[in-house]
Design a protein around this motif. Structure first.
Motif, PDB file in Angstrom:
ATOM      1  N   THR A   1       0.843  -1.188   0.000  1.00 21.94           N
ATOM      2  CA  THR A   1       0.000   0.000   0.000  1.00 21.94           C
ATOM      3  C   THR A   1       0.882   1.244   0.000  1.00 21.94           C
ATOM      4  N   LYS A   2       0.276   2.383  -0.292  1.00 14.54           N
ATOM      5  CA  LYS A   2       0.985   3.656  -0.331  1.00 14.54           C
ATOM      6  C   LYS A   2       0.268   4.669   0.547  1.00 14.54           C
ATOM      7  N   LEU A   3       1.033   5.460   1.278  1.00 12.97           N
ATOM      8  CA  LEU A   3       0.466   6.560   2.054  1.00 12.97           C
ATOM      9  C   LEU A   3       0.293   7.726   1.081  1.00 12.97           C
ATOM     10  N   VAL A   4      -0.947   7.947   0.659  1.00  8.27           N
ATOM     11  CA  VAL A   4      -1.206   8.946  -0.380  1.00  8.27           C
ATOM     12  C   VAL A   4      -1.610  10.305   0.188  1.00  8.27           C
ATOM     13  N   ALA A   5      -1.952  10.365   1.482  1.00 11.44           N
ATOM     14  CA  ALA A   5      -2.263  11.652   2.113  1.00 11.44           C
ATOM     15  C   ALA A   5      -2.110  11.525   3.621  1.00 11.44           C
ATOM     16  N   PRO A   6      -1.180  12.272   4.217  1.00 14.40           N
ATOM     17  CA  PRO A   6      -1.038  12.260   5.674  1.00 14.40           C
ATOM     18  C   PRO A   6      -2.315  12.730   6.361  1.00 14.40           C
ATOM     19  N   GLY A   7      -2.599  12.136   7.498  1.00 15.46           N
ATOM     20  CA  GLY A   7      -3.848  12.424   8.198  1.00 15.46           C
ATOM     21  C   GLY A   7      -3.749  13.486   9.268  1.00 15.46           C
ATOM     22  N   GLY A   8      -2.905  14.486   9.073  1.00 15.05           N
ATOM     23  CA  GLY A   8      -2.781  15.555  10.054  1.00 15.05           C
ATOM     24  C   GLY A   8      -1.576  15.355  10.952  1.00 15.05           C
ATOM     25  N   SER A   9      -1.571  16.049  12.076  1.00 12.37           N
ATOM     26  CA  SER A   9      -0.420  16.005  12.977  1.00 12.37           C
ATOM     27  C   SER A   9      -0.453  14.815  13.920  1.00 12.37           C
ATOM     28  N   GLY A  10      -1.558  14.078  13.938  1.00 10.31           N
ATOM     29  CA  GLY A  10      -1.652  12.896  14.789  1.00 10.31           C
ATOM     30  C   GLY A  10      -2.548  13.111  15.989  1.00 10.31           C
ATOM     31  N   ASN A  11      -2.874  12.008  16.659  1.00 13.74           N
ATOM     32  CA  ASN A  11      -3.728  12.045  17.841  1.00 13.74           C
ATOM     33  C   ASN A  11      -2.901  11.832  19.100  1.00 13.74           C
ATOM     34  N   ASN A  12      -3.307  12.490  20.161  1.00 16.06           N
ATOM     35  CA  ASN A  12      -2.583  12.344  21.417  1.00 16.06           C
ATOM     36  C   ASN A  12      -2.911  11.031  22.112  1.00 16.06           C
ATOM     37  N   VAL A  13      -1.969  10.590  22.934  1.00 15.56           N
ATOM     38  CA  VAL A  13      -2.130   9.386  23.739  1.00 15.56           C
ATOM     39  C   VAL A  13      -1.843   9.756  25.190  1.00 15.56           C
ATOM     40  N   TYR A  14      -2.365   8.946  26.117  1.00 18.59           N
ATOM     41  CA  TYR A  14      -2.349   9.339  27.521  1.00 18.59           C
ATOM     42  C   TYR A  14      -2.012   8.150  28.427  1.00 18.59           C
ATOM     43  N   LEU A  15      -1.305   8.445  29.504  1.00 12.31           N
ATOM     44  CA  LEU A  15      -1.021   7.465  30.549  1.00 12.31           C
ATOM     45  C   LEU A  15      -1.893   7.827  31.750  1.00 12.31           C
ATOM     46  N   VAL A  16      -2.768   6.916  32.127  1.00 16.18           N
ATOM     47  CA  VAL A  16      -3.745   7.154  33.187  1.00 16.18           C
ATOM     48  C   VAL A  16      -3.492   6.198  34.346  1.00 16.18           C
ATOM     49  N   VAL A  17      -3.614   6.690  35.545  1.00 14.76           N
ATOM     50  CA  VAL A  17      -3.510   5.852  36.750  1.00 14.76           C
ATOM     51  C   VAL A  17      -4.774   6.051  37.573  1.00 14.76           C
TER      52      VAL A  17
ATOM     53  N   SER B   1      -0.302   7.211  43.747  1.00 12.16           N
ATOM     54  CA  SER B   1       0.762   8.175  44.049  1.00 12.16           C
ATOM     55  C   SER B   1       1.735   8.337  42.891  1.00 12.16           C
ATOM     56  N   ALA B   2       1.562   7.539  41.823  1.00  8.55           N
ATOM     57  CA  ALA B   2       2.470   7.594  40.669  1.00  8.55           C
ATOM     58  C   ALA B   2       2.330   8.918  39.948  1.00  8.55           C
ATOM     59  N   THR B   3       3.456   9.501  39.565  1.00  8.90           N
ATOM     60  CA  THR B   3       3.448  10.763  38.817  1.00  8.90           C
ATOM     61  C   THR B   3       4.181  10.645  37.489  1.00  8.90           C
ATOM     62  N   SER B   4       4.806   9.496  37.217  1.00 12.49           N
ATOM     63  CA  SER B   4       5.531   9.292  35.963  1.00 12.49           C
ATOM     64  C   SER B   4       5.590   7.813  35.651  1.00 12.49           C
ATOM     65  N   ILE B   5       6.024   7.504  34.440  1.00 13.17           N
ATOM     66  CA  ILE B   5       6.147   6.108  34.027  1.00 13.17           C
ATOM     67  C   ILE B   5       7.165   5.367  34.888  1.00 13.17           C
ATOM     68  N   LYS B   6       8.176   6.076  35.387  1.00  7.89           N
ATOM     69  CA  LYS B   6       9.189   5.434  36.229  1.00  7.89           C
ATOM     70  C   LYS B   6       8.593   4.913  37.531  1.00  7.89           C
ATOM     71  N   ASP B   7       7.584   5.605  38.019  1.00 12.13           N
ATOM     72  CA  ASP B   7       6.936   5.175  39.264  1.00 12.13           C
ATOM     73  C   ASP B   7       6.146   3.891  39.094  1.00 12.13           C
ATOM     74  N   LEU B   8       5.926   3.492  37.862  1.00 10.83           N
ATOM     75  CA  LEU B   8       5.107   2.312  37.589  1.00 10.83           C
ATOM     76  C   LEU B   8       5.944   1.069  37.283  1.00 10.83           C
ATOM     77  N   LYS B   9       7.244   1.168  37.415  1.00  5.37           N
ATOM     78  CA  LYS B   9       8.112   0.024  37.136  1.00  5.37           C
ATOM     79  C   LYS B   9       7.693  -1.168  37.993  1.00  5.37           C
ATOM     80  N   GLY B  10       7.534  -2.319  37.330  1.00  3.60           N
ATOM     81  CA  GLY B  10       7.105  -3.532  38.014  1.00  3.60           C
ATOM     82  C   GLY B  10       5.597  -3.639  38.191  1.00  3.60           C
ATOM     83  N   LYS B  11       4.868  -2.618  37.785  1.00  6.68           N
ATOM     84  CA  LYS B  11       3.418  -2.586  37.965  1.00  6.68           C
ATOM     85  C   LYS B  11       2.672  -3.137  36.744  1.00  6.68           C
ATOM     86  N   ARG B  12       1.339  -3.218  36.910  1.00  9.13           N
ATOM     87  CA  ARG B  12       0.455  -3.746  35.861  1.00  9.13           C
ATOM     88  C   ARG B  12      -0.056  -2.593  34.987  1.00  9.13           C
TER      89      ARG B  12
END
Length: 359
Positions: free
Chosen positions: A116-132, A137-148
């Motif tokens: 297939t060919k990418l014939v038209a870019p779809g904009g700047s993209g969609n945001n993604v989120y990390l939710v707890v 008490s986690a404030t960053s991805i590092k705080d979640l090490k070893g977690k689910r």
């Protein structure tokens, strides 16, 4: 004299490769219909298309242009829960000619021999989120090490998650990853069965219900970290039907231009809200970002870097076995011509995005 000219012409044709003659013969035969797959939602018994596809269908310009050529336009609805798999199967079985869908599934298709060919870019993209959970008490991805962590594997936002880990010196092995779709992931977070959830704008719904809180989003990262979805075309169709491909891309550009105008912002978000996504979520998703830039169709460095990284990640994660050339995926000539035809060459500016990795 005419006979001599005819003989010379026949001799020249005889020298042309048989494959070239065959492709020219196919190109001269237009299809009876053009089939475009796009995410669709069922709401109150009515099918609603996602994003610019909604505007394209509303405006009827593409339908009218194709009708002049005795060609029908067929929209092929795809459920959001399985759009990647569905579109790849449709492309593989030659049941569609174009599709609006994401980056990883399209790379997987090309690695498996479905070109297939990418014939038209779809904009700047969609945001993604990390939710707890709201009480975490986690404030960053590092705080979640070893977690689910709940993450829908193989979907476009997996790449964003991988970039977040890499930027923080972490790997998938540092977590207990639960492969859950967004609906199941949200339920798992709400029930306390996971310690975090990596997802799309539905993260705001968890905050609204006070069962979750966002501790990171791609708004804090370079633009090439965002989840992307584009307009893709079957390579054979693009090669054999360039005029029709141009019509499809131009129709998309017309829709993107209308949508990118600030005067149409509320109307467009109202269309999107018909999918069931609350208007407040749609507004927060783009808060603090350029509205015009949301719909840029330019093949800029952020897009190229995104796909180069996506291919590299797919290989490392063993999502693909075959090789994929990023330059072979991108086909910018139709956007270039379409912007020229619509006199929009300077409407969108190339984004000199910061591509350096940062958490």
């Amino acid at each position: 004299m005419q006979a001599l000219t005819l003989i010379r012409l026949l001799r020249r044709l005889a020298l042309l490769p048989a494959t070239l003659l065959a492709s020219q013969a196919i190109a001269a035969e237009p299809p009876q219909s053009i089939r475009i797959a796009t995410v669709a939602y069922a709401n109150a018994g009515k099918i609603t298309f996602n994003g610019p596809a909604y505007v394209m269908d509303r405006d009827q310009w593409l339908q009218q242009e194709l009708a002049k050529r005795n060609i029908k336009l067929e929209w092929v609805p795809a459920a959001t829960a399985s759009v990647g798999t569905f579109v790849n199967e449709e492309f593989a079985n030659q049941r569609i000619d174009f599709a609006f869908y994401g980056d990883l599934p399209s790379i997987i298709a090309n690695a498996s021999g479905v070109s297939t060919k990418l014939v038209a870019p779809g904009g700047s993209g969609n945001n993604v989120y990390l939710v707890v959970p709201s009480g975490s008490s986690a404030t960053s991805i590092k705080d979640l090490k070893g977690k689910r962590i709940a993450l829908h594997r193989g979907r476009p936002w997996e790449l964003s998650f991988a970039k977040l880990l890499e930027a923080n010196g972490l790997a998938f092995a540092d977590f207990r990853i639960f492969n859950l779709n967004p609906q199941a992931g949200a339920a798992a977070l709400s029930a306390g069965r996971v310690d975090a959830f990596f997802t799309l704008s539905d993260a705001f719904l968890l905050e609204d219900k006070q069962v979750g809180k966002i501790i990171w989003s791609s708004k804090q990262a370079p633009r090439d970290w965002k989840m992307r979805a584009e307009l893709w075309g079957a390579s054979d169709f693009v090669a054999q039907q360039p005029e029709l491909t141009q019509l499809v891309v131009t129709a998309y550009l017309k829709a993107a231009h209308w949508t990118a105008q600030d005067a149409n912002r509320e109307t467009y978000q109202g269309y999107l809200a018909q999918s069931g996504q609350p208007l407040s979520v749609l507004q927060r998703e783009v808060e603090g970002e350029s509205w015009v830039g949301q719909f840029t169709p330019l093949y800029d460095q952020a897009l190229r870097q995104h796909y180069a990284d996506a291919i590299s990640y797919s290989q490392k994660a063993k999502l693909i076995r075959g090789k994929v050339d990023v330059n072979a995926l991108l086909e910018p000539k139709f956007v270039t011509q379409g912007l020229k035809d619509l006199q929009l060459e300077h409407y969108w500016q190339a984004d000199q995005a910061d591509l350096a990795s940062r958490p």
